[in-house]
Design a protein around this motif. Structure first.
Motif, PDB file in Angstrom:
ATOM      1  N   GLY A 160     -13.447  -7.974   6.063  1.00 47.14           N
ATOM      2  CA  GLY A 160     -12.574  -7.160   4.978  1.00 47.14           C
ATOM      3  C   GLY A 160     -11.310  -7.611   4.726  1.00 47.14           C
ATOM      4  N   ASN A 216      -9.049   8.937   8.480  1.00 43.82           N
ATOM      5  CA  ASN A 216     -10.255   8.254   8.999  1.00 43.82           C
ATOM      6  C   ASN A 216     -11.423   8.761   7.719  1.00 43.82           C
ATOM      7  OD1 ASN A 216     -12.338   7.219  10.531  1.00 43.82           O
ATOM      8  ND2 ASN A 216     -11.600   7.893  12.423  1.00 43.82           N
ATOM      9  N   PHE A 217     -12.708   8.102   7.966  1.00 44.83           N
ATOM     10  CA  PHE A 217     -13.635   8.100   6.745  1.00 44.83           C
ATOM     11  C   PHE A 217     -14.328   9.355   6.758  1.00 44.83           C
ATOM     12  CE2 PHE A 217     -14.317   3.682   8.080  1.00 44.83           C
ATOM     13  CZ  PHE A 217     -13.588   3.156   6.814  1.00 44.83           C
ATOM     14  N   PHE A 275      -9.134  -7.781   1.301  1.00 43.75           N
ATOM     15  CA  PHE A 275      -8.692  -6.625   0.459  1.00 43.75           C
ATOM     16  C   PHE A 275      -7.239  -6.711   0.100  1.00 43.75           C
ATOM     17  CE2 PHE A 275     -12.468  -4.721   2.361  1.00 43.75           C
ATOM     18  CZ  PHE A 275     -13.308  -5.252   1.179  1.00 43.75           C
ATOM     19  N   PRO A 323     -11.042  -2.534  11.726  1.00 45.08           N
ATOM     20  CA  PRO A 323      -9.928  -2.282  12.038  1.00 45.08           C
ATOM     21  C   PRO A 323      -8.983  -3.529  12.336  1.00 45.08           C
ATOM     22  CG  PRO A 323     -11.183  -0.806  13.000  1.00 45.08           C
ATOM     23  CD  PRO A 323     -12.338  -1.914  12.509  1.00 45.08           C
ATOM     24  N   TRP A 335      -3.233  -4.890  -2.988  1.00 39.16           N
ATOM     25  CA  TRP A 335      -4.134  -4.190  -2.760  1.00 39.16           C
ATOM     26  C   TRP A 335      -5.298  -4.777  -3.905  1.00 39.16           C
ATOM     27  CZ3 TRP A 335      -8.333  -1.438  -5.098  1.00 39.16           C
ATOM     28  CH2 TRP A 335      -9.071  -0.672  -4.465  1.00 39.16           C
ATOM     29  N   ARG A 379      -9.084   3.103  13.968  1.00 37.06           N
ATOM     30  CA  ARG A 379      -9.274   3.329  12.272  1.00 37.06           C
ATOM     31  C   ARG A 379      -7.791   4.298  11.937  1.00 37.06           C
ATOM     32  NH1 ARG A 379     -10.465   0.888   8.508  1.00 37.06           N
ATOM     33  NH2 ARG A 379     -12.323   0.423   9.652  1.00 37.06           N
ATOM     34  N   GLU A 380      -7.485   5.174  12.747  1.00 36.59           N
ATOM     35  CA  GLU A 380      -6.309   5.978  12.666  1.00 36.59           C
ATOM     36  C   GLU A 380      -4.993   5.238  12.320  1.00 36.59           C
ATOM     37  OE1 GLU A 380      -8.707   6.931  14.884  1.00 36.59           O
ATOM     38  OE2 GLU A 380      -9.702   8.658  13.864  1.00 36.59           O
ATOM     39  N   MET A 403     -13.369  -2.795   6.727  1.00 34.05           N
ATOM     40  CA  MET A 403     -14.529  -2.281   7.653  1.00 34.05           C
ATOM     41  C   MET A 403     -13.743  -2.627   9.219  1.00 34.05           C
ATOM     42  SD  MET A 403     -16.870  -0.217   6.760  1.00 34.05           S
ATOM     43  CE  MET A 403     -17.187   0.920   8.030  1.00 34.05           C
ATOM     44  N   ALA A 413      -5.681   3.743   0.467  1.00 34.56           N
ATOM     45  CA  ALA A 413      -5.612   2.578   1.694  1.00 34.56           C
ATOM     46  C   ALA A 413      -6.523   1.382   1.553  1.00 34.56           C
ATOM     47  CB  ALA A 413      -6.012   3.257   2.735  1.00 34.56           C
ATOM     48  N   HIS A 414      -6.269   0.338   2.107  1.00 32.42           N
ATOM     49  CA  HIS A 414      -7.263  -0.672   2.222  1.00 32.42           C
ATOM     50  C   HIS A 414      -8.771  -0.379   3.116  1.00 32.42           C
ATOM     51  CE1 HIS A 414      -3.488  -2.811   1.409  1.00 32.42           C
ATOM     52  NE2 HIS A 414      -4.262  -3.853   0.698  1.00 32.42           N
ATOM     53  N   TYR A 428     -19.042  -7.566   8.531  1.00 37.53           N
ATOM     54  CA  TYR A 428     -18.714  -6.708   9.677  1.00 37.53           C
ATOM     55  C   TYR A 428     -19.584  -5.548   9.833  1.00 37.53           C
ATOM     56  CZ  TYR A 428     -15.559  -4.470  13.046  1.00 37.53           C
ATOM     57  OH  TYR A 428     -14.933  -3.957  14.346  1.00 37.53           O
ATOM     58  N   ASP A 435     -16.764  -1.117  -5.099  1.00 38.66           N
ATOM     59  CA  ASP A 435     -15.158  -0.739  -4.477  1.00 38.66           C
ATOM     60  C   ASP A 435     -14.566   0.070  -5.538  1.00 38.66           C
ATOM     61  OD1 ASP A 435     -12.887  -0.717  -2.955  1.00 38.66           O
ATOM     62  OD2 ASP A 435     -12.606  -2.885  -3.068  1.00 38.66           O
ATOM     63  N   TYR A 465     -17.066  -1.767  16.166  1.00 40.19           N
ATOM     64  CA  TYR A 465     -16.069  -0.627  16.255  1.00 40.19           C
ATOM     65  C   TYR A 465     -15.245  -0.586  14.731  1.00 40.19           C
ATOM     66  CZ  TYR A 465     -11.914   2.147  16.217  1.00 40.19           C
ATOM     67  OH  TYR A 465     -10.841   3.098  15.966  1.00 40.19           O
ATOM     68  N   GLY A 466     -15.960   0.501  13.996  1.00 40.39           N
ATOM     69  CA  GLY A 466     -15.407   0.987  12.715  1.00 40.39           C
ATOM     70  C   GLY A 466     -14.458   2.060  12.617  1.00 40.39           C
ATOM     71  N   ARG A 519     -17.893  -1.656   3.323  1.00 42.22           N
ATOM     72  CA  ARG A 519     -16.453  -1.312   2.415  1.00 42.22           C
ATOM     73  C   ARG A 519     -16.450  -2.455   1.344  1.00 42.22           C
ATOM     74  NH1 ARG A 519     -13.088  -1.753  -0.381  1.00 42.22           N
ATOM     75  NH2 ARG A 519     -10.642  -1.495  -0.031  1.00 42.22           N
ATOM     76  N   CYS A 520     -17.243  -3.500   1.637  1.00 47.95           N
ATOM     77  CA  CYS A 520     -17.504  -4.871   0.671  1.00 47.95           C
ATOM     78  C   CYS A 520     -18.354  -4.252  -0.547  1.00 47.95           C
ATOM     79  CB  CYS A 520     -17.746  -6.007   1.200  1.00 47.95           C
ATOM     80  SG  CYS A 520     -16.744  -6.511   2.590  1.00 47.95           S
ATOM     81  N   CYS A 544     -18.214  -9.751   3.766  1.00 48.16           N
ATOM     82  CA  CYS A 544     -17.402  -9.991   5.078  1.00 48.16           C
ATOM     83  C   CYS A 544     -18.333  -9.813   6.412  1.00 48.16           C
ATOM     84  CB  CYS A 544     -16.197  -8.982   5.602  1.00 48.16           C
ATOM     85  SG  CYS A 544     -16.812  -7.475   6.113  1.00 48.16           S
ATOM     86  N   LEU A 579     -15.697   6.585   1.698  1.00 47.47           N
ATOM     87  CA  LEU A 579     -16.389   5.138   0.793  1.00 47.47           C
ATOM     88  C   LEU A 579     -17.670   5.804   0.248  1.00 47.47           C
ATOM     89  CD1 LEU A 579     -15.816   2.390   3.441  1.00 47.47           C
ATOM     90  CD2 LEU A 579     -14.274   3.683   1.903  1.00 47.47           C
TER      91      LEU A 579
END
Ligand code: FES
Ligand code: FES
Lengths: 171, 754
Positions: free
Chosen positions: B427, B688-689, B429, B379, B537, B458-459, B377, B373-374, A102, B667, A39-40, A136-137, A100, B694
């Motif tokens: 992740g 959210n994304f 960070f 949550p 961060w 995620r939210e 991936m 935000a960090h 994930y 990044d 889940y992401g 993300r990495c 990571c 990203l």
């Protein structure tokens, strides 16, 4: 509440008493303990939950169980053939892709679906197929290289080539 | 629940203390002959497989003396079984920075084992037995470097002593290689497994000689991550994957504006919904880094909990909640920028005078960077199982020791009744330095008296992040008629939660450059009040200061009509009175020259294409980057290639080290291109994304990495690779187009990635 019979990784699972709108992601993770699918985001934006539905990539977070009943589901756990890794999995290890880690199950599933339909993709085709999978990495360099390596091996083998266990099953 | 004592100074003090623990790096001994106290090494018995089992201390002598727990303070161990298996414990959390592979490699190098013989295990989290274990500040490698080397070398010496005794030779005649002790002249040799029992009866040596870097066989090579196979086959490695027995699933709903409290909610209705076991209000403990007020929904499945949450109706008391508004704050920052700063961080000479001097060329610029935000991936989540006054936690935290003490205080139990399973983190960070999800899961588990997995959406993850603070740099500077830098001022308009100190990540921290590179300089702060929560961060502070300062130096180079590279090197060369632990100008210049030469600096690449260079020193790492970009008239930007030169001392795992640099470049570009967290009346967006982009594979530039290896103490690589990217790209945009971007993200100035 409803009952479903699912075919996942060539195995039959009976899932009883779940809401028809439950995303297949949570069935895999909570009900069946297949936690390789991640889940992401929950809104089909990141690709962490990528699985195969009848060999095509799909976002498990946004597919209710009622919509996938009767379809053939493959998850990361079913990509290797026992101890024999899928060429992409081996390539991922050889290129030391994960940071990571994930996102990687989703990345590999997206890449495997690409190679199912196009065993020798160009870089442009790789970028297009992998566009919906976020990392993300920032492991994109090595993801691209890993897919390239398998595509090149397939090219040497004269085009179409995928492991037997990925050949579409007879219905 | 009462506000815990260590939050008296608010969140800022809480986080500063946390970061202080991490950055208080220990200075390892300079000599390569390490002196060992007998008690640094503790032979353990009764472990499966028998053989040589060696515990080794990861605490400094001073730390040990102050704890007074000489006997049991060790942090990791290695075990050699008679069958020849070599197990090495990885002591620190793995969050994607590669330490689960790199730290055991350091032991293996000095032990002279074949890497294929090594099995790596994540060590338990136990403060009494193992000392501090965390992942942050790029400290894992430097903190452990000498100690792990000594551990490997000592075990090697014991194996050699055992072989010497068996063969009647002197230890000096023996060599080690590939997990074997060898006597060359007689051709005798024995595997470590065969010698393990006898070695375990040897005394640990008082002194061991560590290898010279040129004799390294394993360090500096490319070793794939030890968890790779488990990752690519989808094994349950992460915090989110754990399922204690009789598990319930929970979500925890908090006020959309931080600091809001629950007045009431339709809990009775929620409890009637399908699959819902319980719903209740938790008041919080007054520390937003631990437990905020909210509503827990406990269910048979994650989906049932999420659906019930959609039906929640809550009345919030927002009288004490954050009410910040970015636009209003930005307007006030612009006003403050023309007033004298509130805090002088460091000052020399007279900037105002140099800027007024008509024989100099002066520049003033204003740089704005938004909050980000960090968004790791994975949550935030945690699992907890409470029974009989004892709690077990499953988490991919970066600060497991802190998690244990926070949970103990929160639940009012002794920390020996808190057991934490350290999992891999999807992740970090910096986000997982703070243990709010762990505290929430623990409080819910205690309340239901059972086991629960808490899942943030995620939210939730975005709304309840501890953001990288935004800010505004009012820059002033001047060059003289010879084109040399004579004045530099950075007046940072930052934010404060407590009225006295900048928030976490919101301060200038001088490291000697560029403020000590010219006769007149000033670094200063002014602060605006802020309720939004901020935290560390990736490369805190440096990640934005590098951009503003290195971009502005590019502006001054242009004002002087000079080549940016030449000007950068000259300013580094001009550093006087270096700061201890700060920039080393020779190392810095070497990285800049290497990056520039490998990038082909000075090539004329035609219209719309250009190169930019930047250098930054952060987390003990010296890193220079050259960006090669194209930009067209409608601000469509392509980053073709980034060439990186880094000096972080010796390289442990070349594959991991390169990955850290590649990832940091991605990044940094991702963040600079389009990421911004906004807020209105204290409410965060986006969540959210779909609206927090990203970087995608298509926009990933080629990254070429060069390391300058040295005998300097190593530093970690999680952070130092990130800061130089943004100014290198900004300087390249200016070179290509004559337009200087002064806002992060670039999308706010109309740039898009092509
Ligand atoms: S979780 Fe399904 S796409 Fe992100
Ligand atoms: S490896 Fe961490 S998100 Fe991709």
């Amino acid at each position: 509440m409803a009952n479903y019979s699912l075919t996942i990784n060539n195995r039959r699972y009976d899932v009883a008493n779940v809401e028809p709108d439950t995303p297949i992601l949570w069935i895999l993770r909570d009900t069946l303990g297949l936690v390789g699918t991640k889940y992401g985001c929950g809104i089909a934006e990141c690709g962490a939950c990528t699985i195969h539905l009848n060999d095509s990539p799909a976002r498990a977070c946004s597919l209710p169980i009622s919509a996938v009943s009767g379809m053939r589901i493959t998850t990361i756990e079913g990509l290797s053939d026992g101890d024999v890794l899928h060429p992409l999995q081996q390539s991922w290890i050889d290129n030391d892709v994960p940071q990571c880690g994930y996102c990687q199950a989703g990345q590999i599933m997206a890449a495997a679906a690409l190679l199912n339909r196009n065993p020798t993709p160009t870089d442009e085709e790789i970028d297009t197929a992998m566009e919906g999978n976020l990392c993300r990495c920032g492991t994109y360099h090595r993801i691209r290289q890993s897919i390239r390596d398998v595509a090149n091996a397939n090219r040497k083998k004269g085009g179409k080539s995928w492991p037997d266990h990925l050949t579409p099953m007879e219905d | 629940m009462a506000r815990p004592p260590d939050t008296d100074g608010g969140l800022t003090a809480y986080l500063d203390a946390l970061v202080g623990e991490i950055t208080a790096g220990r200075q390892p001994p300079a000599t390569s002959v390490a002196k060992l106290g007998r008690r640094d090494f503790i032979k353990l018995s009764g472990l499966a497989g028998g053989g040589l089992v060696l515990g080794f201390s990861l605490k400094t002598p001073t730390a040990r003396a102050t704890t007074g727990k000489n006997e049991l303070v060790f942090n990791a161990y290695l075990q050699i079984t008679p069958a020849g298996d070599i197990v090495i414990m990885a002591p620190n959390p793995e969050i994607g920075q590669g330490v689960k592979t790199a730290l055991p490699m350091i032991v293996a190098e000095e032990l002279d084992v074949r890497w294929n013989d090594v099995r790596v295990m994540q060590s338990p989290i136990d403060a009494d037995a193992f000392g501090r274990q965390f992942a942050g500040g790029s400290r894992s490698i430097p903190d452990n470097w000498q100690i792990l080397r000594r551990a490997g070398a000592s075990a090697r010496a014991m194996l050699v002593a055992a072989a010497a005794a068996r063969w009647g030779k002197s230890a000096g005649e023996l060599e080690t290689m590939d997990s074997r002790v060898i006597h060359r002249t007689s051709g005798q040799s024995a595997g470590y497994g065969e010698l393990a029992e006898a070695a375990a009866r040897q005394s640990p040596p008082d002194n061991v000689r560590l290898k010279d870097r040129k004799d390294f066989r394993l360090l500096g090579r490319r070793i794939p991550g030890v968890d790779n196979r488990a990752i690519v086959t989808g094994q349950a490695l992460f915090g989110i994957d754990q399922s204690p027995n009789n598990l319930s699933y929970a979500v925890y709903h908090k006020c959309p504006s931080v600091g809001g409290k629950v007045v009431s909610a339709n809990l009775d209705h929620i409890k009637t919904l399908n699959g819902i076991q319980d719903a209740f209000i938790l008041e919080g403990n007054g520390n937003p880094g631990e437990l905020k007020p909210g509503i827990a929904i406990v269910a048979d499945s994650t989906w049932a909990a999420l659906k019930a949450r959609d039906a929640l109706q809550v009345q919030w008391d927002t009288s004490t909640a954050a009410a910040d508004d970015w636009d209003a704050l930005a307007a006030r920052a612009a006003e403050l920028s023309s007033k004298p700063p509130q805090q002088i961080v460091t000052e020399r000479g007279d900037v105002a005078q140099a800027v007024r001097d008509p024989s100099n060329k002066a520049r003033e610029s204003y740089y704005t960077h938004h909050f980000v935000a960090h968004a790791p991936m994975e949550p935030q989540n945690a699992a907890a199982w409470h029974s009989d006054g004892r709690i077990e936690i499953w988490s991919g935290t970066q600060t497991p020791g802190r998690a244990i003490s926070a949970v103990a205080a929160l639940l009012g139990i002794d920390s020996k009744n808190v057991h934490l399973h350290q999992l891999r983190a999807g992740g970090g960070f910096g986000r997982r330095l703070i243990n709010d999800p762990v505290c929430e899961a623990a409080a819910i588990a205690q309340r239901i008296g059972g086991s629960v997995k808490l899942q943030w959406t995620r939210e939730d993850d975005m709304a309840n992040d501890f953001f990288r603070v935004g800010g505004f740099h009012a820059m002033k500077g001047a060059v003289n008629s010879a084109g040399e830098l004579v004045a530099f001022e950075d007046h940072l308009i930052t934010f404060s939660e407590n009225g006295t100190d900048p928030v976490s990540g919101g301060a200038l921290r001088p490291a000697g450059y560029p403020e000590n590179a010219c006769a007149n300089s000033r670094l200063a702060h002014s602060m605006l009040p802020l309720g939004i929560q901020c935290g560390p961060w990736r490369a805190p502070g440096s990640n934005t200061t590098a951009w503003a300062q290195q971009s502005f130096l590019g502006e001054l180079a242009a004002a002087a009509g000079r080549d940016q590279l030449e000007f950068l090197i000259e300013t580094l060369q001009s550093i006087t009175s270096p700061v201890p632990g700060g920039v080393d100008k020779n190392r810095a210049i070497a990285t800049v020259k290497l990056a520039a030469s490998r990038a082909g600096w000075g090539r004329n690449e035609g219209k719309g294409r250009g190169m930019g260079v930047a250098f930054y020193y952060s987390h003990m790492g010296h890193v220079a980057q050259v960006a090669d970009i194209s930009v067209d008239a409608s601000k469509r930007l392509t980053v073709h290639k980034v060439t990186v030169a880094a000096d972080v001392g010796p390289i442990v795992n070349l594959s991991g080290a390169e990955a850290m640099i590649q990832g940091a470049v991605v990044d940094a570009l991702s963040t600079m291109a389009g990421q911004a967290i906004g807020f209105k009346s204290g409410v965060i967006s986006p969540l959210n994304f779909d609206q927090y982009p990203l970087l995608r594979i298509r926009h990933t530039p080629e990254v070429e990495v060069h390391f300058i290896e040295s005998d300097n103490e190593p530093t970690g690589l999680g952070e130092p690779g990130l800061p130089p990217l943004a100014p290198a790209v900004g300087n390249a945009i200016f070179a290509a187009s004559g337009i200087r971007p002064r806002t992060l993200p670039l999308s706010r100035e109309g740039y898009v990635l092509a």
